[in-house]
Design a protein around this motif. Structure first.
Motif, mmCIF file in Angstrom:
data_model
loop_
_atom_site.group_PDB
_atom_site.id
_atom_site.type_symbol
_atom_site.label_atom_id
_atom_site.label_comp_id
_atom_site.label_asym_id
_atom_site.label_seq_id
_atom_site.Cartn_x
_atom_site.Cartn_y
_atom_site.Cartn_z
ATOM 1 N N MET A 1 -61.440 28.636 -32.935
ATOM 2 C CA MET A 1 -61.592 28.006 -31.645
ATOM 3 C C MET A 1 -60.433 28.398 -30.720
ATOM 4 S SD MET A 1 -63.347 26.145 -29.652
ATOM 5 C CE MET A 1 -64.451 25.000 -30.376
ATOM 6 N N GLN A 2 -59.243 28.402 -31.291
ATOM 7 C CA GLN A 2 -58.066 28.748 -30.506
ATOM 8 C C GLN A 2 -58.172 30.183 -29.973
ATOM 9 O OE1 GLN A 2 -54.398 28.214 -32.648
ATOM 10 N NE2 GLN A 2 -53.248 27.888 -30.770
ATOM 11 N N HIS A 3 -58.608 31.089 -30.814
ATOM 12 C CA HIS A 3 -58.741 32.487 -30.418
ATOM 13 C C HIS A 3 -59.802 32.657 -29.323
ATOM 14 C CE1 HIS A 3 -58.621 36.822 -30.720
ATOM 15 N NE2 HIS A 3 -59.937 36.825 -30.882
ATOM 16 N N VAL A 4 -60.917 31.983 -29.469
ATOM 17 C CA VAL A 4 -61.997 32.079 -28.480
ATOM 18 C C VAL A 4 -61.521 31.561 -27.132
ATOM 19 C CG1 VAL A 4 -64.275 31.168 -27.845
ATOM 20 C CG2 VAL A 4 -63.865 31.971 -30.175
ATOM 21 N N LEU A 5 -60.866 30.403 -27.130
ATOM 22 C CA LEU A 5 -60.373 29.835 -25.874
ATOM 23 C C LEU A 5 -59.305 30.721 -25.245
ATOM 24 C CD1 LEU A 5 -60.221 26.090 -26.957
ATOM 25 C CD2 LEU A 5 -61.765 27.067 -25.236
ATOM 26 N N SER A 6 -58.428 31.294 -26.058
ATOM 27 C CA SER A 6 -57.398 32.210 -25.547
ATOM 28 C C SER A 6 -58.032 33.447 -24.919
ATOM 29 C CB SER A 6 -56.453 32.644 -26.671
ATOM 30 O OG SER A 6 -55.686 31.575 -27.113
ATOM 31 N N THR A 7 -59.057 33.972 -25.564
ATOM 32 C CA THR A 7 -59.760 35.136 -25.031
ATOM 33 C C THR A 7 -60.419 34.796 -23.700
ATOM 34 O OG1 THR A 7 -60.134 35.992 -27.256
ATOM 35 C CG2 THR A 7 -61.567 36.839 -25.493
ATOM 36 N N MET A 8 -61.035 33.635 -23.630
ATOM 37 C CA MET A 8 -61.665 33.202 -22.386
ATOM 38 C C MET A 8 -60.623 33.043 -21.277
ATOM 39 S SD MET A 8 -64.438 30.459 -23.877
ATOM 40 C CE MET A 8 -64.867 29.823 -22.262
ATOM 41 N N ALA A 9 -59.468 32.499 -21.612
ATOM 42 C CA ALA A 9 -58.394 32.337 -20.621
ATOM 43 C C ALA A 9 -57.927 33.700 -20.126
ATOM 44 C CB ALA A 9 -57.232 31.543 -21.220
ATOM 45 N N GLY A 10 -57.806 34.653 -21.035
ATOM 46 C CA GLY A 10 -57.429 36.016 -20.656
ATOM 47 C C GLY A 10 -58.436 36.642 -19.713
ATOM 48 N N LEU A 11 -59.707 36.419 -19.976
ATOM 49 C CA LEU A 11 -60.758 36.941 -19.095
ATOM 50 C C LEU A 11 -60.676 36.285 -17.719
ATOM 51 C CD1 LEU A 11 -63.758 37.073 -21.606
ATOM 52 C CD2 LEU A 11 -62.516 39.016 -20.631
ATOM 53 N N ALA A 12 -60.420 34.999 -17.695
ATOM 54 C CA ALA A 12 -60.282 34.292 -16.415
ATOM 55 C C ALA A 12 -59.098 34.846 -15.629
ATOM 56 C CB ALA A 12 -60.121 32.792 -16.649
ATOM 57 N N LEU A 13 -58.012 35.152 -16.308
ATOM 58 C CA LEU A 13 -56.858 35.743 -15.626
ATOM 59 C C LEU A 13 -57.199 37.106 -15.045
ATOM 60 C CD1 LEU A 13 -53.764 34.852 -17.844
ATOM 61 C CD2 LEU A 13 -54.288 34.052 -15.533
ATOM 62 N N ARG A 14 -57.939 37.906 -15.784
ATOM 63 C CA ARG A 14 -58.345 39.225 -15.280
ATOM 64 C C ARG A 14 -59.205 39.105 -14.029
ATOM 65 N NH1 ARG A 14 -60.256 41.162 -20.612
ATOM 66 N NH2 ARG A 14 -58.350 40.864 -21.761
ATOM 67 N N GLU A 15 -59.941 37.999 -13.944
ATOM 68 C CA GLU A 15 -60.765 37.747 -12.762
ATOM 69 C C GLU A 15 -59.977 36.995 -11.691
ATOM 70 O OE1 GLU A 15 -64.228 35.743 -14.254
ATOM 71 O OE2 GLU A 15 -64.897 37.510 -15.378
ATOM 72 N N ASN A 16 -58.680 36.808 -11.931
ATOM 73 C CA ASN A 16 -57.764 36.128 -11.012
ATOM 74 C C ASN A 16 -58.154 34.669 -10.775
ATOM 75 O OD1 ASN A 16 -55.334 36.313 -9.662
ATOM 76 N ND2 ASN A 16 -56.324 36.631 -7.685
ATOM 77 N N ASP A 17 -58.776 34.051 -11.772
ATOM 78 C CA ASP A 17 -59.140 32.636 -11.693
ATOM 79 C C ASP A 17 -58.087 31.842 -12.470
ATOM 80 O OD1 ASP A 17 -60.280 30.137 -11.579
ATOM 81 O OD2 ASP A 17 -62.288 30.815 -12.176
ATOM 82 N N ILE A 18 -56.926 31.697 -11.841
ATOM 83 C CA ILE A 18 -55.785 31.066 -12.518
ATOM 84 C C ILE A 18 -56.077 29.606 -12.849
ATOM 85 C CG2 ILE A 18 -53.351 30.409 -12.264
ATOM 86 C CD1 ILE A 18 -52.958 33.043 -10.739
#
Length: 128
Positions: A1-18
């Motif tokens: 779960m931690q890895h999935v959420l971290s990956t999603m957060a990384g994707l959001a950062l790439r989309e500049n959705d801080i």
């Protein structure tokens, strides 16, 4: 779960959705807390968020927490959640090495140049 959420957060950062990345990183922190992963692992998800926003005070606070809590990286081994598992002892020298590597990374001007001139940062990172 931690890895999935971290990956999603990384994707959001790439989309500049801080904002969304911060929300997701909060969930990563909650998972780390629930799984008794230690304070270091609770604070680490916020590093990318404060860096992406070039948040000087936030970066200082997160990095200070990380450096102050390097010794908690392996605290999960003490938790009753993992009593069924066997772990090797961690040599203090390993933790000291981790701390030095972190400091080396935080001194990288390309990544943390926005922190230049912030007195508390200078003391935390360079006066060690």
């Amino acid at each position: 779960m931690q890895h999935v959420l971290s990956t999603m957060a990384g994707l959001a950062l790439r989309e500049n959705d801080i904002g969304y990345a911060r929300f997701l990183s909060g969930k990563v922190q909650a998972v780390a807390h629930t799984l008794e992963m230690g304070k270091y692992n609770e604070y680490s998800p916020m590093l990318d968020i404060v860096c992406a926003g070039k948040d000087v005070e936030g970066t200082y606070k997160v990095v200070k927490h990380l450096l102050d809590n390097v010794g908690t990286m392996y605290d999960f081994r003490k938790s009753g959640l993992y009593k069924h598992m066997k772990f090797r002892d961690i040599d203090e020298a390993i933790l000291d090495g981790v701390k030095e590597k972190l400091l080396e990374g935080f001194r990288n001007e390309e990544e943390f140049g926005y922190m230049a001139g912030y007195e508390l940062w200078e003391k935390l990172i360079f006066d060690r």
